[in-house]
Design a protein around this motif. Structure first.
Motif, PDB file in Angstrom:
ATOM      1  N   MET A   1      -8.588  -8.691   2.016  1.00  0.00           N
ATOM      2  CA  MET A   1      -9.760  -8.450   1.716  1.00  0.00           C
ATOM      3  C   MET A   1     -10.797  -9.214   3.124  1.00  0.00           C
ATOM      4  O   MET A   1     -10.900 -11.008   3.291  1.00  0.00           O
ATOM      5  CB  MET A   1     -10.597  -8.071   0.044  1.00  0.00           C
ATOM      6  CG  MET A   1     -11.832  -8.156   0.776  1.00  0.00           C
ATOM      7  SD  MET A   1     -12.819  -7.994  -0.782  1.00  0.00           S
ATOM      8  CE  MET A   1     -11.923  -5.901  -1.197  1.00  0.00           C
ATOM      9  N   LEU A   3     -14.664 -10.075   4.865  1.00  0.00           N
ATOM     10  CA  LEU A   3     -15.889 -10.268   4.998  1.00  0.00           C
ATOM     11  C   LEU A   3     -16.728  -9.791   6.513  1.00  0.00           C
ATOM     12  O   LEU A   3     -15.896 -10.482   7.526  1.00  0.00           O
ATOM     13  CB  LEU A   3     -17.004 -11.360   3.707  1.00  0.00           C
ATOM     14  CG  LEU A   3     -15.513 -11.186   3.007  1.00  0.00           C
ATOM     15  CD1 LEU A   3     -16.109 -12.304   2.042  1.00  0.00           C
ATOM     16  CD2 LEU A   3     -15.513  -9.856   1.625  1.00  0.00           C
ATOM     17  N   VAL A  50     -15.721  -5.175   4.122  1.00  0.00           N
ATOM     18  CA  VAL A  50     -16.829  -5.467   3.156  1.00  0.00           C
ATOM     19  C   VAL A  50     -17.766  -6.025   3.777  1.00  0.00           C
ATOM     20  O   VAL A  50     -17.576  -6.970   4.631  1.00  0.00           O
ATOM     21  CB  VAL A  50     -15.660  -6.629   1.896  1.00  0.00           C
ATOM     22  CG1 VAL A  50     -16.989  -6.556   0.787  1.00  0.00           C
ATOM     23  CG2 VAL A  50     -15.132  -5.329   1.260  1.00  0.00           C
ATOM     24  N   SER A  62     -25.106   2.296   0.565  1.00  0.00           N
ATOM     25  CA  SER A  62     -23.903   2.358   0.112  1.00  0.00           C
ATOM     26  C   SER A  62     -23.613   3.806  -1.175  1.00  0.00           C
ATOM     27  O   SER A  62     -23.300   5.072  -1.789  1.00  0.00           O
ATOM     28  CB  SER A  62     -23.429   1.311  -0.613  1.00  0.00           C
ATOM     29  OG  SER A  62     -23.751   0.996  -1.818  1.00  0.00           O
ATOM     30  N   ALA A  67     -18.437   4.889  -0.211  1.00  0.00           N
ATOM     31  CA  ALA A  67     -17.435   3.847   0.557  1.00  0.00           C
ATOM     32  C   ALA A  67     -15.977   4.177   0.921  1.00  0.00           C
ATOM     33  O   ALA A  67     -16.140   5.917   0.313  1.00  0.00           O
ATOM     34  CB  ALA A  67     -16.623   2.652  -0.204  1.00  0.00           C
ATOM     35  N   PRO A  68     -15.910   3.852   2.039  1.00  0.00           N
ATOM     36  CA  PRO A  68     -15.581   2.846   2.902  1.00  0.00           C
ATOM     37  C   PRO A  68     -17.045   3.220   3.779  1.00  0.00           C
ATOM     38  O   PRO A  68     -17.380   3.422   4.454  1.00  0.00           O
ATOM     39  CB  PRO A  68     -14.507   1.856   3.151  1.00  0.00           C
ATOM     40  CG  PRO A  68     -14.442   3.825   3.664  1.00  0.00           C
ATOM     41  CD  PRO A  68     -14.972   4.472   2.745  1.00  0.00           C
ATOM     42  N   PRO A  69     -17.507   1.361   3.943  1.00  0.00           N
ATOM     43  CA  PRO A  69     -17.187   0.237   3.400  1.00  0.00           C
ATOM     44  C   PRO A  69     -17.898  -0.280   2.197  1.00  0.00           C
ATOM     45  O   PRO A  69     -18.665   0.320   1.732  1.00  0.00           O
ATOM     46  CB  PRO A  69     -17.115  -0.722   4.506  1.00  0.00           C
ATOM     47  CG  PRO A  69     -18.739  -0.400   4.980  1.00  0.00           C
ATOM     48  CD  PRO A  69     -18.020   1.269   5.122  1.00  0.00           C
ATOM     49  N   ARG A  70     -17.235  -1.181   0.932  1.00  0.00           N
ATOM     50  CA  ARG A  70     -17.662  -1.659   0.411  1.00  0.00           C
ATOM     51  C   ARG A  70     -18.456  -2.215  -0.073  1.00  0.00           C
ATOM     52  O   ARG A  70     -18.578  -3.018   1.209  1.00  0.00           O
ATOM     53  CB  ARG A  70     -16.941  -1.874  -0.739  1.00  0.00           C
ATOM     54  CG  ARG A  70     -15.578  -1.080  -1.411  1.00  0.00           C
ATOM     55  CD  ARG A  70     -14.990  -1.016  -2.172  1.00  0.00           C
ATOM     56  NE  ARG A  70     -13.882  -0.183  -2.915  1.00  0.00           N
ATOM     57  CZ  ARG A  70     -14.621   1.472  -2.717  1.00  0.00           C
ATOM     58  NH1 ARG A  70     -15.526   1.542  -2.955  1.00  0.00           N
ATOM     59  NH2 ARG A  70     -13.560   1.991  -3.598  1.00  0.00           N
ATOM     60  N   LEU A  99     -13.971  -4.793  -6.374  1.00  0.00           N
ATOM     61  CA  LEU A  99     -14.063  -3.274  -4.696  1.00  0.00           C
ATOM     62  C   LEU A  99     -12.808  -3.720  -4.584  1.00  0.00           C
ATOM     63  O   LEU A  99     -12.464  -1.826  -4.157  1.00  0.00           O
ATOM     64  CB  LEU A  99     -14.452  -4.601  -3.665  1.00  0.00           C
ATOM     65  CG  LEU A  99     -16.190  -5.384  -4.148  1.00  0.00           C
ATOM     66  CD1 LEU A  99     -15.993  -5.990  -2.687  1.00  0.00           C
ATOM     67  CD2 LEU A  99     -17.320  -4.044  -3.908  1.00  0.00           C
ATOM     68  N   ASP A 105     -18.881   0.518  -5.517  1.00  0.00           N
ATOM     69  CA  ASP A 105     -19.546   0.891  -3.856  1.00  0.00           C
ATOM     70  C   ASP A 105     -19.529  -1.241  -4.215  1.00  0.00           C
ATOM     71  O   ASP A 105     -19.297  -1.818  -2.616  1.00  0.00           O
ATOM     72  CB  ASP A 105     -19.959   1.796  -3.661  1.00  0.00           C
ATOM     73  CG  ASP A 105     -19.454   3.426  -3.827  1.00  0.00           C
ATOM     74  OD1 ASP A 105     -17.677   2.987  -3.602  1.00  0.00           O
ATOM     75  OD2 ASP A 105     -19.450   4.213  -4.063  1.00  0.00           O
ATOM     76  N   CYS A 106     -20.721  -0.850  -4.748  1.00  0.00           N
ATOM     77  CA  CYS A 106     -21.631  -2.577  -3.930  1.00  0.00           C
ATOM     78  C   CYS A 106     -21.417  -3.433  -5.453  1.00  0.00           C
ATOM     79  O   CYS A 106     -22.189  -2.994  -6.386  1.00  0.00           O
ATOM     80  CB  CYS A 106     -23.498  -1.590  -4.065  1.00  0.00           C
ATOM     81  SG  CYS A 106     -23.624  -2.978  -3.510  1.00  0.00           S
TER      82      CYS A 106
END
Length: 114
Positions: A1, A3, A50, A62, A67-70, A99, A105-106
């Motif tokens: 994942m 960021l 993310v 969100s 999502a996406p993105p988360r 996630l 989603d958040c």
């Protein structure tokens, strides 16, 4: 994942995130310094990021777009870079688990959660 740190988070955090979140970046490093939240959202969506932020704007996106993105919403107040880094790293497993579950989603990372 991986960021994507919002503009309200230091680009100096990125190298320290690579072991736990390989491929992570920050909006300025991605050439998005003057981009709107929607443009950052779309970039994250296209590139599998993310979004990590300290403000509510991406949480609202969100809710609106799904999502996406988360999103990881850091509710840490006026925290130092080292505190932000510490909270991201100590919550790395939880961030990934929550996630990737497809239902979150958040994710809010606050002052008192562990």
């Amino acid at each position: 994942m991986k960021l994507l740190l919002d503009e309200n988070l230091s680009r100096r955090l990125v190298p320290f995130l690579q072991d736990d979140f390989p491929g992570s970046s920050q909006v300025a490093l991605a050439g998005l310094e003057r981009a709107s939240d929607r443009e950052v959202w779309e970039y994250a969506q296209r590139n599998g990021f993310v979004v990590v932020t300290k403000d509510s704007d991406f949480h609202e996106l969100s809710l609106l777009l799904g999502a996406p993105p988360r999103v990881v919403w850091l509710q840490l107040g006026n925290a130092s870079r080292s505190h932000v880094l510490q909270r991201l790293l100590e919550n790395a497993t939880e961030i990934e688990r929550r996630l990737l579950d497809g239902e979150t989603d958040c994710l809010i990372v606050g002052r008192n959660d562990r």
